[in-house]
Write a protein that holds these residues in place. Structure first.
Motif, PDB file in Angstrom:
ATOM      1  N   ILE A 647       0.839  -1.212   0.000  1.00 37.69           N
ATOM      2  CA  ILE A 647       0.000   0.000   0.000  1.00 37.69           C
ATOM      3  C   ILE A 647       0.869   1.255   0.000  1.00 37.69           C
ATOM      4  O   ILE A 647       0.639   2.198  -0.768  1.00 37.69           O
ATOM      5  CB  ILE A 647      -0.949  -0.008   1.216  1.00 37.69           C
ATOM      6  CG1 ILE A 647      -1.970  -1.146   1.083  1.00 37.69           C
ATOM      7  CG2 ILE A 647      -1.666   1.338   1.352  1.00 37.69           C
ATOM      8  CD1 ILE A 647      -2.803  -1.371   2.329  1.00 37.69           C
ATOM      9  N   GLY A 650       2.575   1.713  -3.371  1.00 40.32           N
ATOM     10  CA  GLY A 650       1.597   2.142  -4.366  1.00 40.32           C
ATOM     11  C   GLY A 650       1.262   3.614  -4.211  1.00 40.32           C
ATOM     12  O   GLY A 650       1.234   4.374  -5.193  1.00 40.32           O
ATOM     13  N   VAL A 657      -4.776   1.453  -4.411  1.00 40.43           N
ATOM     14  CA  VAL A 657      -4.611   0.045  -4.056  1.00 40.43           C
ATOM     15  C   VAL A 657      -5.967  -0.535  -3.693  1.00 40.43           C
ATOM     16  O   VAL A 657      -6.687   0.015  -2.852  1.00 40.43           O
ATOM     17  CB  VAL A 657      -3.625  -0.123  -2.892  1.00 40.43           C
ATOM     18  CG1 VAL A 657      -3.476  -1.609  -2.547  1.00 40.43           C
ATOM     19  CG2 VAL A 657      -2.267   0.481  -3.239  1.00 40.43           C
ATOM     20  N   CYS A 676      -5.654   1.009   2.931  1.00 40.84           N
ATOM     21  CA  CYS A 676      -6.056   0.513   1.606  1.00 40.84           C
ATOM     22  C   CYS A 676      -7.205   1.367   1.085  1.00 40.84           C
ATOM     23  O   CYS A 676      -8.085   1.795   1.846  1.00 40.84           O
ATOM     24  CB  CYS A 676      -6.470  -0.950   1.715  1.00 40.84           C
ATOM     25  SG  CYS A 676      -6.815  -1.732   0.134  1.00 40.84           S
TER      26      CYS A 676
END
Length: 709
Positions: A647, A650, A657, A676
């Motif tokens: 996460i 990203g 994510v 997330c």
């Protein structure tokens, strides 16, 4: 065929080619015809020639119609008067087994192969011998009447030399001088030793003169030397004749330079047993060596074993489609080199055809030593190959069969190694498989699935399932993943994880993927507009074999249609799709991203999991694989740390994510705490039919409208 006739492809047609309608399948052909057919010439309903398909391709996909098996890259047909040398050049350059031949009206008249050229050459040489024999008979007849027919003597393209009983040259014709370089003045008065190359020993000439003395004739191949010093092969016929009026003996030698024929013969022999692209032995030579080894082992009391290793490149069609056949050929050459490096000198390494290779391990001490050798092959072949600026990742599937425990003959071993290789390819994880008897049943099951898939598509038995994607902060539906399903009874209990890979291999996935894209967009525009917010995503999966220009041409108008209604088309791909060749993938993805299409990486964490390699791609979303989510409560803190790392990385790259496979409230809460962004799974909704999904969206929309300000 005359002596001066140059070989042409029209003289070399292959008899083992069957003409078939494009709508037929191998299953529709009589078995007795299939067994003797090497290739199929395919024609449309109007009788127009479409292309060639070799028998191995057809055997792999017996339920597919011939039209689907024609490759897009085929050399153009040759005219019947094309010289043999030109055809050989095309065979070498284009790496094909067969070439179509057209008559002077442009109509299909047959097909040639390397072997048919070889047979034509042999027939041509036989014809030459017959015509030479007739020429010698005429000369003998003329000499017996105390004269030589000057017209025949001077005009023939065969070299002629007449000597007396002491082998002194009396007369030569112009063709003699053209071939040897010696003029008549230089040759007359000399002996044939003038042409001696030194390559034939004393025993050779003793046998020659024994034949001339006892049968008045000798013929055969001999190496002579030109005036320039060049050694060349010739076919020579010597006849001894008597001249009654002069009461003497004459020797008449008629010869032809067969340098070109020898060169063609050597080339054809090489083509018959070696792959022209990689230089490795081909399947014919592999079979010969395997037969030889098995025959010897049957009389060998040491009980030593033989192993046949089949190697298939995974998703090689994608490399060819995405990068072109030139890069694909370079990949095959490099794989051949790596395979040679992994093997012992006593082993045989072959390119079996297409993207398939084989290794014949002639002897090994134990199952453990065989496993080490096979693992060495696997490790040598898997990895990145840098070709002309393209970084191509190659992975292979390997199948192994052993003599005598698995099969007792060549054909059986070849078949079982092939079955084991396909088993390895189907396994998805460990891509080395040793043959076991239960694999036969799995091969039969696979063929049933292939047939069922094609029948299901033709009978409109596929449908789309819709599973919502949720914003974890607002818990609103922000998108949907559209999934392919099949209602055919023959496929009951067989999910997409099984039938999609099979559809990719048999070529059906392109048609299925096009249908799914078009239908998903059409259904979204027709049924979802009143119940979704602006920016709602419609996510459709893309197979590895679909990342090409034709898909771009298909997707762009669909994306525009959604954008006009403030919806977004999202393409979901696995990591392997974009990592097979990042350089090429960047071009395709950036082109589509420029038109507002978004991209997500599906099943992230199960493949390369290399965010640095994804940084320069227009990726909008990472989907954490559900296997990670399912282990959150099992492994606790450690798995949470791994997910947190994904996460954070990203987000550092400004990529959303999404967590797949959420099934419990506990998982949802843990993912929310980790930061997330989005979620998908049974906790929110299972994949459902369109009407159910629309009702679910409508219910959310109603709840939102009724909520207090």
């Amino acid at each position: 065929m005359s002596l001066n006739h140059a070989l042409q492809v029209g003289d070399s047609l292959c008899a083992r080619v069957l003409s078939v309608p494009c709508s037929k399948r191998l299953l529709d052909i009589q078995p007795d015809l299939v067994s003797i057919t090497g290739a199929y010439a395919v024609f449309n309903e109007q009788g127009r020639y479409l292309g060639l398909v070799n028998s191995r391709e057809v055997a792999l996909f017996p339920s597919r119609i011939f039209a689907d098996l024609i490759t897009r890259r085929q050399p153009p047909p040759l005219s019947a008067d094309t010289p043999l040398e030109v055809a050989l050049t095309i065979f070498n350059h284009d790496k094909v087994d067969y070439l179509a031949v057209l008559d002077d009206q442009g109509r299909y008249c047959g097909t040639i192969s390397r072997f048919s050229l070889f047979n034509a050459l042999l027939n041509h040489e036989h014809q030459l011998l017959l015509e030479k024999s007739a020429l010698v008979d005429r000369l003998i007849a003329e000499l017996s009447h105390h004269k030589i027919a000057e017209t025949v003597f001077n005009a023939t393209s065969e070299g002629i030399m007449v000597t007396d009983e002491n082998s002194v040259i009396l007369k030569v014709n112009p063709a003699f001088s053209n071939t040897t370089g010696y003029s008549a003045e230089e040759a007359i008065g000399q002996t044939p030793h003038l042409l001696s190359s030194g390559k034939q020993d004393k025993a050779f000439y003793q046998e020659m003169w024994c034949s001339i003395t006892t049968r008045n004739q000798w013929q055969g191949e001999i190496w002579n030397r030109r005036k320039s010093g060049e050694i060349y092969p010739e076919w020579l016929t010597i006849n001894r004749i008597r001249t009654p009026e002069e009461n003497g003996i004459r020797y008449v030698g008629v010869f032809s330079d067969i340098s070109l024929h020898k060169e063609l013969e050597n080339t054809l022999q090489r083509l018959a047993y070696y792959d022209s692209l990689t230089g490795l032995p081909n399947r014919t030579l592999l079979r010969n060596r395997l037969d030889f080894l098995i025959t010897n082992r049957k009389h060998d009391e040491s009980n030593s074993k033989i192993a046949l290793v089949f190697i298939d490149l995974d998703n090689f069609k994608y490399i060819n489609d995405a990068l072109g056949h030139q890069i694909g050929d370079a990949v095959l050459i490099e794989v051949g080199k790596r395979l040679r490096d992994a093997m012992c000198e006593s082993d045989t390494v072959t390119r079996f055809g297409g993207d398939e290779f084989a290794a014949l391990i002639a002897q090994y001490e134990s199952e453990t030593s065989l496993a080490r050798c096979v693992r060495k092959i696997f490790d040598h072949l898997n990895g990145h190959i840098l070709i002309e600026g393209h970084e191509v990742f190659v992975s292979v599937s390997i199948g192994v069969a052993q003599y005598p425990q698995d099969a007792s003959d060549c054909d059986g071993l070849l078949q079982l190694a092939d079955i084991a290789m396909y088993r390895a390819k189907d396994s998805g994880r460990e891509q080395i498989s040793y043959y076991a008897p239960e694999m036969n049943r799995k091969v039969v099951d696979r063929l049933k699935i292939e047939n069922a898939l094609r029948n299901a598509f033709e009978n409109d038995r596929f449908w789309l399932a819709w599973q919502p994607q949720v914003d974890l902060k607002t818990e609103r539906f922000i998108g949907v993943e559209v999934l392919m399903r099949c209602s055919a009874p023959e496929l009951d209990g067989i999910g997409p994880d099984i039938f999609i890979p099979i559809a990719e291999e048999n070529g059906l996935i392109a048609r299925l993927g096009e249908w799914a894209l078009k239908k998903a967009v059409a259904d979204a525009l027709e049924h979802l507009l009143p119940v979704v917010d602006q920016g709602f995503r419609v996510a459709v999966n893309l197979s590895p074999v679909q990342l090409n220009k034709s898909t771009i041409d298909l997707v762009l108008p669909l994306a525009r249609a959604l954008m006009e209604k403030n919806l977004i088309l999202e393409i979901e791909m696995t990591e392997s799709v974009v990592m097979k060749d990042r350089t090429h993938a960047i071009g395709y993805l950036q082109t589509m991203a420029g038109f507002g299409i978004e991209f997500s990486i599906d099943d992230f964490g199960t493949g390369y999991s290399n965010l640095s390699r994804l940084a320069d791609l227009p990726i909008h979303r990472l989907k954490i694989d559900q296997s990670f989510i399912q282990k959150m409560t099992d492994t606790g803190h450690r798995m949470n740390q791994m997910i947190q790392a994904i996460i954070d990385m990203g987000h550092a790259l400004e990529i959303k994510v999404l967590a797949e496979g959420i099934e419990t409230l506990e998982q949802k809460q843990a993912l929310t705490a980790l930061g997330c962004d989005e979620a998908q799974g049974y906790f929110y909704a299972k994949p459902m039919k369109l009407a159910e999904f629309r009702a679910l969206l409508a219910k959310q929309s109603t709840s939102s409208d009724e909520s207090p300000p």
